[in-house]
Scaffold this motif. Structure first.
Motif, PDB file in Angstrom:
ATOM      1  N   UNK A   1     -16.873 -41.925  18.524  1.00 17.98           N
ATOM      2  CA  UNK A   1     -16.501 -41.177  17.328  1.00 17.98           C
ATOM      3  C   UNK A   1     -15.259 -41.787  16.678  1.00 17.98           C
ATOM      4  N   UNK A   2     -14.273 -42.103  17.496  1.00 17.91           N
ATOM      5  CA  UNK A   2     -13.028 -42.671  16.974  1.00 17.91           C
ATOM      6  C   UNK A   2     -13.279 -44.039  16.348  1.00 17.91           C
ATOM      7  N   UNK A   3     -14.144 -44.825  16.950  1.00 16.06           N
ATOM      8  CA  UNK A   3     -14.450 -46.143  16.404  1.00 16.06           C
ATOM      9  C   UNK A   3     -15.130 -46.036  15.038  1.00 16.06           C
ATOM     10  N   UNK A   4     -16.070 -45.089  14.917  1.00 14.33           N
ATOM     11  CA  UNK A   4     -16.743 -44.894  13.630  1.00 14.33           C
ATOM     12  C   UNK A   4     -15.742 -44.373  12.601  1.00 14.33           C
ATOM     13  N   UNK A   5     -14.866 -43.486  13.029  1.00 12.69           N
ATOM     14  CA  UNK A   5     -13.844 -42.937  12.142  1.00 12.69           C
ATOM     15  C   UNK A   5     -12.911 -44.044  11.645  1.00 12.69           C
ATOM     16  N   UNK A   6     -12.648 -45.002  12.501  1.00 16.39           N
ATOM     17  CA  UNK A   6     -11.757 -46.127  12.182  1.00 16.39           C
ATOM     18  C   UNK A   6     -12.382 -47.085  11.174  1.00 16.39           C
ATOM     19  N   UNK A   7     -13.708 -47.110  11.121  1.00 13.82           N
ATOM     20  CA  UNK A   7     -14.429 -48.078  10.290  1.00 13.82           C
ATOM     21  C   UNK A   7     -14.358 -47.732   8.803  1.00 13.82           C
ATOM     22  N   UNK A   8     -14.977 -48.568   7.993  1.00 14.74           N
ATOM     23  CA  UNK A   8     -14.995 -48.361   6.544  1.00 14.74           C
ATOM     24  C   UNK A   8     -16.041 -47.336   6.108  1.00 14.74           C
ATOM     25  N   UNK A   9     -16.827 -46.823   7.037  1.00 11.69           N
ATOM     26  CA  UNK A   9     -17.843 -45.827   6.693  1.00 11.69           C
ATOM     27  C   UNK A   9     -17.198 -44.582   6.097  1.00 11.69           C
ATOM     28  N   UNK A  10     -17.837 -44.035   5.084  1.00 12.45           N
ATOM     29  CA  UNK A  10     -17.294 -42.849   4.411  1.00 12.45           C
ATOM     30  C   UNK A  10     -17.377 -41.601   5.281  1.00 12.45           C
ATOM     31  N   UNK A  11     -18.354 -41.585   6.180  1.00 14.51           N
ATOM     32  CA  UNK A  11     -18.498 -40.463   7.108  1.00 14.51           C
ATOM     33  C   UNK A  11     -18.612 -40.996   8.531  1.00 14.51           C
ATOM     34  N   UNK A  12     -18.058 -40.287   9.512  1.00 17.37           N
ATOM     35  CA  UNK A  12     -17.239 -39.089   9.356  1.00 17.37           C
ATOM     36  C   UNK A  12     -15.893 -39.425   8.725  1.00 17.37           C
ATOM     37  N   UNK A  13     -15.274 -38.428   8.132  1.00 18.28           N
ATOM     38  CA  UNK A  13     -13.971 -38.624   7.511  1.00 18.28           C
ATOM     39  C   UNK A  13     -12.998 -37.560   7.951  1.00 18.28           C
ATOM     40  N   UNK A  14     -12.083 -37.213   7.041  1.00 15.29           N
ATOM     41  CA  UNK A  14     -11.044 -36.252   7.386  1.00 15.29           C
ATOM     42  C   UNK A  14     -11.582 -34.879   7.748  1.00 15.29           C
ATOM     43  N   UNK A  15     -12.672 -34.480   7.099  1.00 13.35           N
ATOM     44  CA  UNK A  15     -13.254 -33.181   7.415  1.00 13.35           C
ATOM     45  C   UNK A  15     -13.809 -33.132   8.826  1.00 13.35           C
ATOM     46  N   UNK A  16     -14.541 -34.184   9.203  1.00 22.00           N
ATOM     47  CA  UNK A  16     -15.080 -34.244  10.561  1.00 22.00           C
ATOM     48  C   UNK A  16     -13.985 -34.316  11.599  1.00 22.00           C
ATOM     49  N   UNK A  17     -12.929 -35.073  11.279  1.00 18.05           N
ATOM     50  CA  UNK A  17     -11.787 -35.178  12.193  1.00 18.05           C
ATOM     51  C   UNK A  17     -11.107 -33.829  12.350  1.00 18.05           C
ATOM     52  N   UNK A  18     -10.948 -33.108  11.242  1.00 16.48           N
ATOM     53  CA  UNK A  18     -10.331 -31.783  11.291  1.00 16.48           C
ATOM     54  C   UNK A  18     -11.148 -30.832  12.160  1.00 16.48           C
ATOM     55  N   UNK A  19     -12.465 -30.903  12.017  1.00 17.91           N
ATOM     56  CA  UNK A  19     -13.340 -30.044  12.817  1.00 17.91           C
ATOM     57  C   UNK A  19     -13.215 -30.362  14.302  1.00 17.91           C
ATOM     58  N   UNK A  20     -13.159 -31.639  14.640  1.00 17.03           N
ATOM     59  CA  UNK A  20     -13.040 -32.036  16.036  1.00 17.03           C
ATOM     60  C   UNK A  20     -11.709 -31.579  16.628  1.00 17.03           C
ATOM     61  N   UNK A  21     -10.632 -31.787  15.890  1.00 19.14           N
ATOM     62  CA  UNK A  21      -9.315 -31.350  16.371  1.00 19.14           C
ATOM     63  C   UNK A  21      -9.289 -29.828  16.531  1.00 19.14           C
ATOM     64  N   UNK A  22      -9.923 -29.133  15.578  1.00 18.61           N
ATOM     65  CA  UNK A  22     -10.004 -27.683  15.683  1.00 18.61           C
ATOM     66  C   UNK A  22     -10.791 -27.250  16.910  1.00 18.61           C
ATOM     67  N   UNK A  23     -11.874 -27.962  17.200  1.00 20.01           N
ATOM     68  CA  UNK A  23     -12.684 -27.645  18.382  1.00 20.01           C
ATOM     69  C   UNK A  23     -11.870 -27.806  19.655  1.00 20.01           C
ATOM     70  N   UNK A  24     -11.029 -28.824  19.694  1.00 25.61           N
ATOM     71  CA  UNK A  24     -10.170 -29.044  20.862  1.00 25.61           C
ATOM     72  C   UNK A  24      -9.173 -27.893  20.998  1.00 25.61           C
ATOM     73  N   UNK A  25      -8.613 -27.469  19.872  1.00 23.08           N
ATOM     74  CA  UNK A  25      -7.677 -26.348  19.905  1.00 23.08           C
ATOM     75  C   UNK A  25      -8.337 -25.078  20.409  1.00 23.08           C
ATOM     76  N   UNK A  26      -9.577 -24.835  19.974  1.00 25.87           N
ATOM     77  CA  UNK A  26     -10.313 -23.662  20.431  1.00 25.87           C
ATOM     78  C   UNK A  26     -10.663 -23.780  21.908  1.00 25.87           C
ATOM     79  N   UNK A  27     -11.056 -24.973  22.322  1.00 27.32           N
ATOM     80  CA  UNK A  27     -11.410 -25.191  23.734  1.00 27.32           C
ATOM     81  C   UNK A  27     -10.230 -24.897  24.651  1.00 27.32           C
TER      82      UNK A  27
END
Length: 219
Positions: free
Chosen positions: A21-47
Protein backbone atom coordinates in the motif's frame (compact mmCIF):
# COMPACT_ATOMS: atom_id res chain seq x y z
CA UNK A 1 -12.72 -2.51 -5.41
CA UNK A 2 -11.91 -0.46 -8.51
CA UNK A 3 -9.96 -0.40 -11.75
CA UNK A 4 -6.48 1.01 -11.95
CA UNK A 5 -6.50 4.03 -14.26
CA UNK A 6 -3.47 2.84 -16.20
CA UNK A 7 -3.75 -0.94 -16.28
CA UNK A 8 -7.55 -1.38 -15.88
CA UNK A 9 -6.66 -4.14 -13.44
CA UNK A 10 -9.14 -4.59 -10.62
CA UNK A 11 -7.45 -3.58 -7.37
CA UNK A 12 -8.41 -3.63 -3.71
CA UNK A 13 -6.07 -1.29 -1.89
CA UNK A 14 -7.46 -2.21 1.53
CA UNK A 15 -6.46 -5.84 0.90
CA UNK A 16 -2.83 -5.01 0.13
CA UNK A 17 0.02 -5.60 2.55
CA UNK A 18 1.13 -2.49 4.39
CA UNK A 19 4.36 -2.35 2.40
CA UNK A 20 2.49 -2.71 -0.90
CA UNK A 21 0.00 0.00 0.00
CA UNK A 22 2.77 2.42 0.93
CA UNK A 23 4.66 1.69 -2.28
CA UNK A 24 1.57 2.38 -4.40
CA UNK A 25 0.91 5.53 -2.37
CA UNK A 26 4.50 6.63 -3.04
CA UNK A 27 4.09 6.20 -6.80
CA UNK A 28 2.74 8.65 -9.38
CA UNK A 29 -0.63 6.86 -9.44
CA UNK A 30 -3.53 9.15 -8.61
CA UNK A 31 -5.09 6.49 -6.39
CA UNK A 32 -4.80 5.70 -3.60
CA UNK A 33 -4.21 9.25 -2.44
CA UNK A 34 -4.72 11.41 0.61
CA UNK A 35 -8.24 10.17 1.17
CA UNK A 36 -7.20 6.53 1.21
CA UNK A 37 -4.27 7.37 3.48
CA UNK A 38 -6.59 9.23 5.85
CA UNK A 39 -8.92 6.24 5.98
CA UNK A 40 -6.07 3.86 6.75
CA UNK A 41 -4.67 6.07 9.51
CA UNK A 42 -8.18 6.40 10.91
CA UNK A 43 -8.59 2.62 10.87
CA UNK A 44 -5.38 2.28 12.87
CA UNK A 45 -6.65 4.81 15.40
CA UNK A 46 -9.90 2.88 15.76
CA UNK A 47 -8.07 -0.44 16.04
CA UNK A 48 -6.13 0.94 19.00
CA UNK A 49 -9.44 1.59 20.76
CA UNK A 50 -10.26 -2.06 20.14
CA UNK A 51 -6.88 -3.10 21.48
CA UNK A 52 -7.34 -1.14 24.71
CA UNK A 53 -10.84 -2.53 25.09
CA UNK A 54 -9.68 -6.11 24.59
CA UNK A 55 -6.86 -5.66 27.08
CA UNK A 56 -9.36 -4.33 29.62
CA UNK A 57 -12.23 -6.77 29.24
CA UNK A 58 -12.47 -9.48 31.88
CA UNK A 59 -10.10 -7.74 34.29
CA UNK A 60 -11.41 -7.64 37.87
CA UNK A 61 -9.97 -4.18 38.43
CA UNK A 62 -12.20 -2.81 35.68
CA UNK A 63 -15.27 -4.99 36.29
CA UNK A 64 -17.42 -1.91 36.91
CA UNK A 65 -16.79 -0.82 33.32
CA UNK A 66 -17.22 -4.21 31.64
CA UNK A 67 -20.56 -3.35 30.07
CA UNK A 68 -19.16 -0.09 28.70
CA UNK A 69 -16.05 -1.83 27.41
CA UNK A 70 -18.13 -4.39 25.53
CA UNK A 71 -20.16 -1.59 23.96
CA UNK A 72 -16.99 0.25 22.99
CA UNK A 73 -15.60 -2.90 21.39
CA UNK A 74 -18.75 -3.44 19.32
CA UNK A 75 -18.88 0.17 18.20
CA UNK A 76 -15.17 0.24 17.37
CA UNK A 77 -15.49 -2.88 15.21
CA UNK A 78 -18.35 -1.37 13.22
CA UNK A 79 -16.43 1.87 12.70
CA UNK A 80 -13.24 0.01 11.78
CA UNK A 81 -14.99 -2.11 9.15
CA UNK A 82 -16.64 0.96 7.68
CA UNK A 83 -13.50 3.06 7.41
CA UNK A 84 -11.47 0.20 5.91
CA UNK A 85 -14.09 -0.06 3.16
CA UNK A 86 -13.64 3.63 2.49
CA UNK A 87 -10.04 3.10 1.36
CA UNK A 88 -11.31 1.50 -1.85
CA UNK A 89 -14.42 3.68 -2.04
CA UNK A 90 -12.32 6.83 -2.09
CA UNK A 91 -10.31 5.49 -5.03
CA UNK A 92 -13.49 4.46 -6.85
CA UNK A 93 -15.05 7.88 -6.35
CA UNK A 94 -12.03 9.76 -7.67
CA UNK A 95 -11.82 8.07 -11.07
CA UNK A 96 -15.09 9.49 -12.51
CA UNK A 97 -13.93 12.97 -11.49
CA UNK A 98 -10.57 12.46 -13.18
CA UNK A 99 -12.35 11.35 -16.36
CA UNK A 100 -14.77 14.29 -16.19
CA UNK A 101 -11.88 16.75 -16.40
CA UNK A 102 -11.04 15.24 -19.78
CA UNK A 103 -14.48 15.81 -21.28
CA UNK A 104 -14.58 18.07 -24.37
CA UNK A 105 -15.79 21.66 -24.07
CA UNK A 106 -15.75 22.93 -27.64
CA UNK A 107 -19.46 23.68 -27.95
CA UNK A 108 -21.93 25.31 -25.55
CA UNK A 109 -23.62 21.94 -25.06
CA UNK A 110 -20.33 20.23 -24.27
CA UNK A 111 -19.38 22.96 -21.83
CA UNK A 112 -22.71 22.71 -20.03
CA UNK A 113 -22.48 18.90 -19.85
CA UNK A 114 -18.90 19.02 -18.59
CA UNK A 115 -19.77 21.58 -15.93
CA UNK A 116 -22.75 19.54 -14.75
CA UNK A 117 -20.74 16.31 -14.72
CA UNK A 118 -17.84 17.89 -12.83
CA UNK A 119 -20.23 19.24 -10.21
CA UNK A 120 -21.82 15.82 -9.69
CA UNK A 121 -18.51 13.93 -9.66
CA UNK A 122 -16.91 16.41 -7.27
CA UNK A 123 -19.71 15.90 -4.77
CA UNK A 124 -19.21 12.15 -5.03
CA UNK A 125 -15.45 12.60 -4.54
CA UNK A 126 -16.14 14.60 -1.37
CA UNK A 127 -18.43 11.97 0.14
CA UNK A 128 -15.78 9.62 1.54
CA UNK A 129 -13.52 12.31 3.07
CA UNK A 130 -16.61 13.81 4.71
CA UNK A 131 -17.51 10.44 6.18
CA UNK A 132 -13.92 9.90 7.33
CA UNK A 133 -14.29 12.95 9.57
CA UNK A 134 -17.62 11.66 10.90
CA UNK A 135 -16.41 8.13 11.59
CA UNK A 136 -13.18 9.26 13.21
CA UNK A 137 -15.07 11.71 15.42
CA UNK A 138 -17.20 8.84 16.74
CA UNK A 139 -14.03 6.85 17.40
CA UNK A 140 -12.48 9.79 19.25
CA UNK A 141 -15.42 9.68 21.66
CA UNK A 142 -14.65 6.02 22.35
CA UNK A 143 -11.05 6.83 23.20
CA UNK A 144 -12.25 9.64 25.45
CA UNK A 145 -14.19 7.03 27.43
CA UNK A 146 -11.22 4.68 27.53
CA UNK A 147 -9.03 7.24 29.31
CA UNK A 148 -10.97 6.57 32.50
CA UNK A 149 -12.31 3.08 31.84
CA UNK A 150 -9.51 1.32 29.98
CA UNK A 151 -6.57 -0.56 31.42
CA UNK A 152 -3.88 1.77 32.74
CA UNK A 153 -1.34 -0.60 31.18
CA UNK A 154 -2.60 0.45 27.73
CA UNK A 155 -3.16 4.15 28.38
CA UNK A 156 -0.39 5.11 25.96
CA UNK A 157 -2.31 3.33 23.21
CA UNK A 158 -5.25 5.66 23.84
CA UNK A 159 -2.90 8.60 23.23
CA UNK A 160 -1.60 6.95 20.05
CA UNK A 161 -5.15 6.25 18.93
CA UNK A 162 -6.39 9.81 19.28
CA UNK A 163 -3.33 11.17 17.51
CA UNK A 164 -4.04 8.87 14.55
CA UNK A 165 -7.69 9.90 14.55
CA UNK A 166 -6.78 13.57 14.84
CA UNK A 167 -4.58 13.28 11.77
CA UNK A 168 -7.24 11.31 9.90
CA UNK A 169 -9.97 13.87 10.64
CA UNK A 170 -7.83 16.79 9.51
CA UNK A 171 -6.65 14.88 6.44
CA UNK A 172 -10.21 13.96 5.54
CA UNK A 173 -11.27 17.59 5.79
CA UNK A 174 -8.37 18.80 3.65
CA UNK A 175 -9.48 16.36 0.97
CA UNK A 176 -12.92 17.93 1.12
CA UNK A 177 -11.53 21.45 0.89
CA UNK A 178 -9.49 20.85 -2.26
CA UNK A 179 -12.63 19.72 -4.08
CA UNK A 180 -15.42 21.73 -2.52
CA UNK A 181 -13.98 25.05 -3.68
CA UNK A 182 -14.92 24.15 -7.27
CA UNK A 183 -18.54 23.37 -6.41
CA UNK A 184 -21.10 26.03 -7.32
CA UNK A 185 -23.97 24.61 -5.27
CA UNK A 186 -23.89 27.00 -2.31
CA UNK A 187 -26.53 25.04 -0.38
CA UNK A 188 -24.39 21.91 -0.60
CA UNK A 189 -21.30 23.80 0.57
CA UNK A 190 -23.17 25.37 3.48
CA UNK A 191 -24.58 22.00 4.54
CA UNK A 192 -21.16 20.34 4.50
CA UNK A 193 -19.44 23.17 6.36
CA UNK A 194 -22.17 23.49 8.99
CA UNK A 195 -22.14 19.74 9.60
CA UNK A 196 -18.43 19.00 9.51
CA UNK A 197 -16.58 22.09 10.75
CA UNK A 198 -18.00 22.01 14.31
CA UNK A 199 -17.44 18.26 14.49
CA UNK A 200 -13.84 18.63 13.34
CA UNK A 201 -13.17 21.43 15.81
CA UNK A 202 -14.63 19.50 18.73
CA UNK A 203 -12.92 16.29 17.68
CA UNK A 204 -9.49 17.91 17.53
CA UNK A 205 -10.08 19.55 20.91
CA UNK A 206 -11.01 16.20 22.46
CA UNK A 207 -7.92 14.56 20.95
CA UNK A 208 -5.68 17.26 22.37
CA UNK A 209 -7.35 17.02 25.77
CA UNK A 210 -7.13 13.22 25.87
CA UNK A 211 -3.48 13.28 24.83
CA UNK A 212 -2.65 15.89 27.49
CA UNK A 213 -4.45 13.77 30.11
CA UNK A 214 -2.52 10.65 29.14
CA UNK A 215 0.78 12.52 29.05
CA UNK A 216 0.08 13.85 32.54
CA UNK A 217 -0.65 10.36 33.82
CA UNK A 218 2.58 9.01 32.34
CA UNK A 219 4.79 11.89 33.55
Amino acid sequence: MEFDAETTEQVSYSAKKCTEFVEVLYSKNAVPGGGGAAALVGAIGIALAGMVGNLTTGKKKYAAYEEDIQRILKEAKILQDRILAMIDEDAENFLPLAKAYGLPKETAEEKAYKEKTLEECTKVACSVPIEIVEVCYKAVLLHEELVGKGSAMAISDVACGVQCLRAAMISGWVNVLINIKTIKDTNYIADVENRIKPMLKEGVEICDRVYADVEKQLA
